[in-house]
Every structure is written in C-alpha cells, then in structure tokens.
Design an enzyme around this catalytic site. Structure first.
Site, PDB file in Angstrom:
ATOM      1  N   GLY A  11       6.309  -5.299  -0.639  1.00 15.19           N
ATOM      2  CA  GLY A  11       5.663  -4.389  -1.578  1.00 15.19           C
ATOM      3  C   GLY A  11       6.647  -3.781  -2.563  1.00 15.19           C
ATOM      4  CG  ASP A  51      -0.180  -8.411  11.856  1.00 17.72           C
ATOM      5  OD1 ASP A  51      -0.363  -7.314  11.291  1.00 17.72           O
ATOM      6  OD2 ASP A  51      -1.117  -9.131  12.252  1.00 17.72           O
ATOM      7  CB  ALA A  75      -0.054   1.994   3.877  1.00 18.24           C
ATOM      8  CB  THR A  77      -2.325   2.201  -0.896  1.00 17.65           C
ATOM      9  OG1 THR A  77      -2.088   0.979  -1.609  1.00 17.65           O
ATOM     10  CG2 THR A  77      -1.193   2.427   0.096  1.00 17.65           C
ATOM     11  CB  THR A 116      -0.995   9.696   0.484  1.00 17.03           C
ATOM     12  OG1 THR A 116      -1.710   9.865  -0.746  1.00 17.03           O
ATOM     13  CG2 THR A 116      -1.974   9.917   1.625  1.00 17.03           C
ATOM     14  CG  ASP A 117      -1.401  12.653  -3.863  1.00 15.28           C
ATOM     15  OD1 ASP A 117      -1.348  11.492  -3.405  1.00 15.28           O
ATOM     16  OD2 ASP A 117      -1.839  12.894  -5.005  1.00 15.28           O
ATOM     17  CE1 TYR A 139      -4.003   5.393   1.585  1.00 14.05           C
ATOM     18  CE2 TYR A 139      -4.317   7.214   0.066  1.00 14.05           C
ATOM     19  CZ  TYR A 139      -3.490   6.308   0.681  1.00 14.05           C
ATOM     20  OH  TYR A 139      -2.139   6.304   0.396  1.00 14.05           O
ATOM     21  CE  LYS A 143      -0.554   6.798   4.260  1.00 11.84           C
ATOM     22  NZ  LYS A 143       0.333   5.653   4.652  1.00 11.84           N
TER      23      LYS A 143
END
Length: 304
Positions: A11, A51, A75, A77, A116-117, A139, A143
C-alpha cells in the site's frame, strides 16, 4: 538495529515505509502483504507473503522472523464498502488485529497500529488523544473495536490515528484525493466536492516518519498523526488546483447530504498534535510543502 515487520507493504504507507527504511538504513525490514511484492526495489530487505486475516499465516510469518516491532498498515479503508461488506470489513480491520496481538504477545513485540479520525463523530474537532470516540460509520466502528482490542491486551501497543493520507508510489492499488483532483482537473472534467466537511490531510512520508519514530522510541499509547493544516475538502481541492494552475471553475461545491453516500461522514475532525510533537519529535509538513514533495516525485517518475 531493530527489526521491523510491516503489514500491507504494497500500500501507499507500506511502500513509503520501505522507501524510508532503505534510504536511512536504520532498521532491518521484513515487508509483508497478501500476494506478490509490488515494491520496485527487491533488495536490501526481506519480503514475505502474509494474509493478516488468517491466524496461521500471521503466526507463521511472525514466528519465523521474530521482529522487534510490527507496524500494521493493512486495513479495509473504503468507508462505503465497509458499510456494505461488513463481514469483510470486520475480518480485515478487527480480526486481523486480534491475530497480530496473539502472534506478538509471546515474543514481547511492539505492535504499532494505524487508526483513523473516523472513530469520532466530527461534532467537536480537532481532537486530543483522550477525546471520547463516537463513530458514525461501520468503518469507524471497526477501527474503534481494533483500538479497544489493543488497549485491553497485555502487549506493547501503539495507536497512531491519521486523516486523509495522500502521496504517490510507483504501483498504486488505489488513488487518493490529491491525485484524483489533479487527474480530473487536468482532463478538464468538472468535479463535485463537498464544502461542509473539514479535515487535516496527511502526507504519506510524514505518516511513515511517525511510525518509525514510535518504533525507535518504543512509544506506548495513543498518538495523533495527521497533517497540521485544517481545511474543508473543497479548500483542499482548490489548493491542488492552485498549485498546478488548473481551472478552479471546474470545481463545484456541494453539500454532503446531496451525495447520498452509504456511510455517514463526520463533519469536522482534525487532531491536536502537541503530544506527538513533544514526545515523539513529529514534524509534519504543511499541505503546500506536501504538494511540493509529491510534485517532485511525480516529475522524477516522468524522467526515469
């Protein structure tokens, strides 16, 4: 020299970590992702297919290489896809973290996890690390669930929360808002952009740097890890247009409600970065500086 294992190394953040570690030569790297290695350079580090959703795969790789630190960049996302494919979202964002915790625990490995926010509802941003989460989307829920697994575990854990990561690498599986806006405007395509959401976009290099600062310092706890400039999404896109001298009249401001998206988005997130700056030495670039760095990389790719 600490040995670092990176998940999701194919990524954007994963490739930036590989790039940074190879350039500085201050860590030994084991890069892992599902399937073949997509990073251009194949030497100077070890690559293993792993994996993260498969407990046996995770334990086999970690038991083989015994890293000092695992940085989990992998992740699911896509916020709307997570809302639709909830089982897959949970598998990749929560079960995977449980797998990593289980594999790290016997060897006292530090697990650095990207969050994440979107664990916040956006009613009271920018946020400190100890603000009360209230996710609006599946999502965000996934998280937050992963964060709770780490907090309740007995391993050495670090959570780095970030916002809208942008940047460029050679082989990208998905785009990001800066590249999308630049590409569309260069084609002369009109674009609709929301004007009622505010964020602090994060340069991928900065995020890679704070991951490695947290690894080097053995940081424990939660740290905010975003860019330092707050802006609306439409302002972000307008700054991209200004930087590349593209036609801003193609940018149409719209409301979030008019998009009728599957998952809800927080209105205003953003982070207060004092803890990361003071404890880790984090020094994020401004958005304009980030665009300049990205542009230099785009130019270099054209000449190679």
């Amino acid at each position: 020299m600490k040995k670092i294992l990176v998940t999701g190394s194919n990524g954007l953040l994963g490739q930036k970590l590989t790039e940074r570690i190879l350039a500085q030569n201050d860590f030994e790297l084991i890069a892992t992702s599902k399937g073949a290695n997509r990073y251009t350079t194949k030497e100077g580090y070890t690559y293993a297919s792993m994996d993260i959703a498969d407990r046996e795969s995770v334990e086999e790789v970690i038991n083989t290489y015994l890293p000092d630190v695992v940085i989990n960049t992998a992740a699911m996302t896509n916020v709307d896809t997570c809302e639709i494919e909830k089982d897959l979202c949970w598998q990749l964002n929560v079960t995977a973290v449980a797998n990593l915790i289980a594999a790290c625990a016997p060897h006292h490995i530090q697990l650095i996890h990207l969050s994440t926010d979107f664990i916040f509802d956006g009613a009271d941003g920018p946020y400190l690390e100890d603000a009360e989460p209230n996710p609006l989307s599946y999502y965000g829920e996934s998280k937050l669930a992963a964060e709770k697994l780490l907090e309740e575990s007995n391993i050495h854990w670090t959570i780095l929360r970030t916002i809208i990561v942008y940047g460029i690498v050679n082989d990208m599986s998905r785009s990001n808002i800066v590249l999308w806006a630049k590409g569309a405007l260069e084609k002369g395509a009109p674009i609709n952009v929301v004007d009622d959401q505010w964020r602090m976009p994060t340069l991928a290099e900065d995020l890679a740097e704070i991951c490695l600062l947290a690894a080097a310092k053995g940081a424990q706890g939660i740290y905010n890890a975003s860019g330092k400039d707050m802006m609306s999404i439409v302002e972000l896109v307008e700054q991209v247009a200004d930087f590349y001298q593209l036609d801003k009249s193609l940018i149409q401001s719209i409301s979030t409600a008019s998009l009728d998206q599957t998952a809800k988005r927080p209105v205003k997130t953003g982070f207060i970065l004092d803890k990361s700056i003071n404890e880790l030495g984090y020094q994020p670039h401004s958005f304009l500086e980030g665009l300049k760095i990205m542009d230099q990389q785009i130019s270099a790719r054209k000449t190679n």
